[in-house]
Design an enzyme around this catalytic site. Structure first.
Site, PDB file in Angstrom:
ATOM      1  N   SER A   1     -20.762  38.871 -61.207  1.00 45.44           N
ATOM      2  CA  SER A   1     -20.527  40.236 -61.491  1.00 45.44           C
ATOM      3  C   SER A   1     -20.571  41.122 -60.378  1.00 45.44           C
ATOM      4  O   SER A   1     -20.027  42.323 -60.548  1.00 45.44           O
ATOM      5  CB  SER A   1     -21.478  40.806 -62.645  1.00 45.44           C
ATOM      6  OG  SER A   1     -23.068  40.567 -61.812  1.00 45.44           O
TER       7      SER A   1
ATOM      8  N   ASP B   1     -31.459  48.646 -61.792  1.00 48.16           N
ATOM      9  CA  ASP B   1     -30.472  47.703 -61.106  1.00 48.16           C
ATOM     10  C   ASP B   1     -30.281  48.012 -59.474  1.00 48.16           C
ATOM     11  O   ASP B   1     -29.867  49.191 -59.107  1.00 48.16           O
ATOM     12  CB  ASP B   1     -29.091  48.049 -61.809  1.00 48.16           C
ATOM     13  CG  ASP B   1     -28.082  46.953 -61.300  1.00 48.16           C
ATOM     14  OD1 ASP B   1     -28.304  46.365 -60.478  1.00 48.16           O
ATOM     15  OD2 ASP B   1     -27.003  46.977 -61.838  1.00 48.16           O
TER      16      ASP B   1
ATOM     17  N   HIS C   1     -26.148  45.584 -58.262  1.00 48.72           N
ATOM     18  CA  HIS C   1     -24.943  45.935 -58.276  1.00 48.72           C
ATOM     19  C   HIS C   1     -24.705  47.375 -57.627  1.00 48.72           C
ATOM     20  O   HIS C   1     -25.825  47.757 -56.958  1.00 48.72           O
ATOM     21  CB  HIS C   1     -24.469  46.147 -59.790  1.00 48.72           C
ATOM     22  CG  HIS C   1     -24.357  44.929 -60.463  1.00 48.72           C
ATOM     23  ND1 HIS C   1     -25.516  44.374 -61.017  1.00 48.72           N
ATOM     24  CD2 HIS C   1     -23.492  43.852 -60.468  1.00 48.72           C
ATOM     25  CE1 HIS C   1     -25.313  43.113 -61.702  1.00 48.72           C
ATOM     26  NE2 HIS C   1     -24.129  42.897 -61.375  1.00 48.72           N
TER      27      HIS C   1
END
Length: 431
Positions: free
Chosen positions: A150, A395, A398
């Site tokens: 991702s 997170d 990312h």
């Protein structure tokens, strides 16, 4: 007929001639202006605060640099510092639809903006800010695939947003599966794709919970993941990446039998460090590429991008709340970050040597040191609404868009330009 009666037709005739000349001049001027506008149309569409940054179509043989080409090509763009860039960002979450919800930090309430206003400055040379027109001119009629997890998708979406100042692509995916996307830039006949393969090799989820409630995966370390290996020969460029999924619990298989695991917590099975599976997966992925009979494209490895959890692990309250980059002397690559980076580099060098025997080209997008210095660029809690009834951890893996990984396109464009120069020198060695 008297002279007086003849004056009016003569006067009307002269006026008609004058009007005809004026109309002809007006038409000529209009055509000239229309031509100029058409020739400069791409520049008019550019929405940057500094439109002079955009240059005419790129040709490697035409490019000139103020420093020696040889020195420029030898410059190591992987080491340097982040320096202020007040011109950034070059898009927003309102002008680009490609931003994944969990990386849409502005939408979900992040207030500070300075983290978007930096650019990477290598030691000893300059790295120009990404030029979307130049990039699309270089890749005209070609194709590029991002292959990996991702974070690789995060990079592809960043590229789409940067290119949105020129053109948006159309979806030409073969399947509704969001893990395998394909886009086409019609005006440039440029295809962009993403293949989801978080371990790069064949794998399946054995248990959706597992010991840490993040799943337990069976990873077949010596088997190709044919969801991408069967397709890469059609691409001009592939960008390979993997990393963070190897932190998850897994059972390691080779030759069809279990050889160990990663934090599986099963008795009588050897628990290996994550680099065990990481190394073998990259070895197999590179083997898949080098086993092809023909490969027209260039394989880029985009190196591991470190996470920045502080004050706890990802599932123990760890977070990333800094609002400025580190200086290069404020953070050192060590521990697992260093192990993962060195493992990638070692396997890359082996693959590069093997590929060279068949005429295959391998190149490195070495962003690890740059991203180690960007603890401020992650979504943290700004990937969903604060009152949303979801179970999501902070997170720190990312990257916000716009954000630091927009610089990865600076790296990529630089390498494509170097490739163009290399090809030009091979065609014209005495030029």
């Amino acid at each position: 007929m008297s002279l007086k009666s003849m004056e009016f037709p003569l006067r009307n005739s002269r006026q008609s001639i004058i009007n005809t000349k004026n109309i002809s001049i007006l038409i000529a001027v209009t055509l000239i202006l229309f031509t100029i506008v058409r020739l400069n149309y791409p520049f008019l569409k550019y929405s940057s605060k500094n439109p002079t940054e955009i240059s005419p179509p790129y040709h490697a043989e035409d490019e000139s640099i103020n420093i020696k080409d040889q020195d420029y090509e030898k410059c190591d763009i992987s080491t340097g510092e982040w320096v202020p860039n007040p011109e950034a960002p070059y898009y927003t979450n309102k002008t680009c639809w490609a931003i994944h919800e969990h990386q849409n930090c502005m939408k979900y309430g992040r207030q500070d903006r300075d983290f978007m206003r930096w650019k990477w400055k290598p030691d000893g040379c300059d790295l120009p800010v990404f030029n979307p027109y130049q990039f699309l001119d270089i890749v005209r009629g070609k194709s590029l695939a991002f292959i990996g997890d991702s974070v690789g998708r995060n990079q592809m979406q960043s590229l789409i947003c940067l290119l949105s100042r020129v053109e948006y692509p159309i979806d030409v995916s073969y399947t509704p599966d969001e893990h395998f996307k394909r886009w086409n830039y019609v005006s440039y006949n440029f295809t962009l794709a993403h293949y989801w393969t978080p371990f790069l090799v064949k794998a399946k989820e054995e248990d959706p919970n597992g010991p840490t409630h993040t799943g337990l995966f069976n990873i077949y370390l010596d088997e190709f993941d044919e969801s991408w290996t069967n397709h890469i020969d059609e691409f001009d460029y592939i960008v390979l990446n993997a990393g963070h999924w190897f932190y998850r619990p897994a059972m390691y298989y080779e030759k069809g039998r279990i050889v160990g695991c990663r934090f599986c917590q099963v008795s009588n099975i050897t628990d290996f460090p994550m680099t065990f599976g990481f190394r073998r997966a990259f070895k197999t992925a590179f083997k898949a590429i080098n086993s092809l009979e023909k490969l027209k494209g260039i394989t880029f490895l985009r190196t591991f991008a470190p996470s920045h959890f502080e004050n706890g692990l990802w599932n123990q309250g760890g977070n990333c709340v800094r609002q400025r980059p580190f200086r290069s002397n404020e953070s050192v690559m060590e521990g697992e970050n260093l192990d993962l980076y060195m493992t990638q580099m070692e396997e890359y060098r082996v693959a590069e040597r093997e590929g060279k025997k068949k005429g295959f080209r391998f190149r490195l997008i070495d962003t690890t040191q740059a991203m180690l210095l960007r603890p401020d660029g992650h979504p943290s809690r700004y990937g969903h609404w604060p009152n949303e009834n979801v179970t999501l951890y902070n997170d720190c893996v990312h990257w916000c868009l716009p954000g630091p990984i927009d610089s990865w396109s600076d790296f990529l464009l630089h390498l494509l330009k170097m490739e163009g120069r290399r090809s030009h020198k091979e065609r014209y060695p005495l030029a």
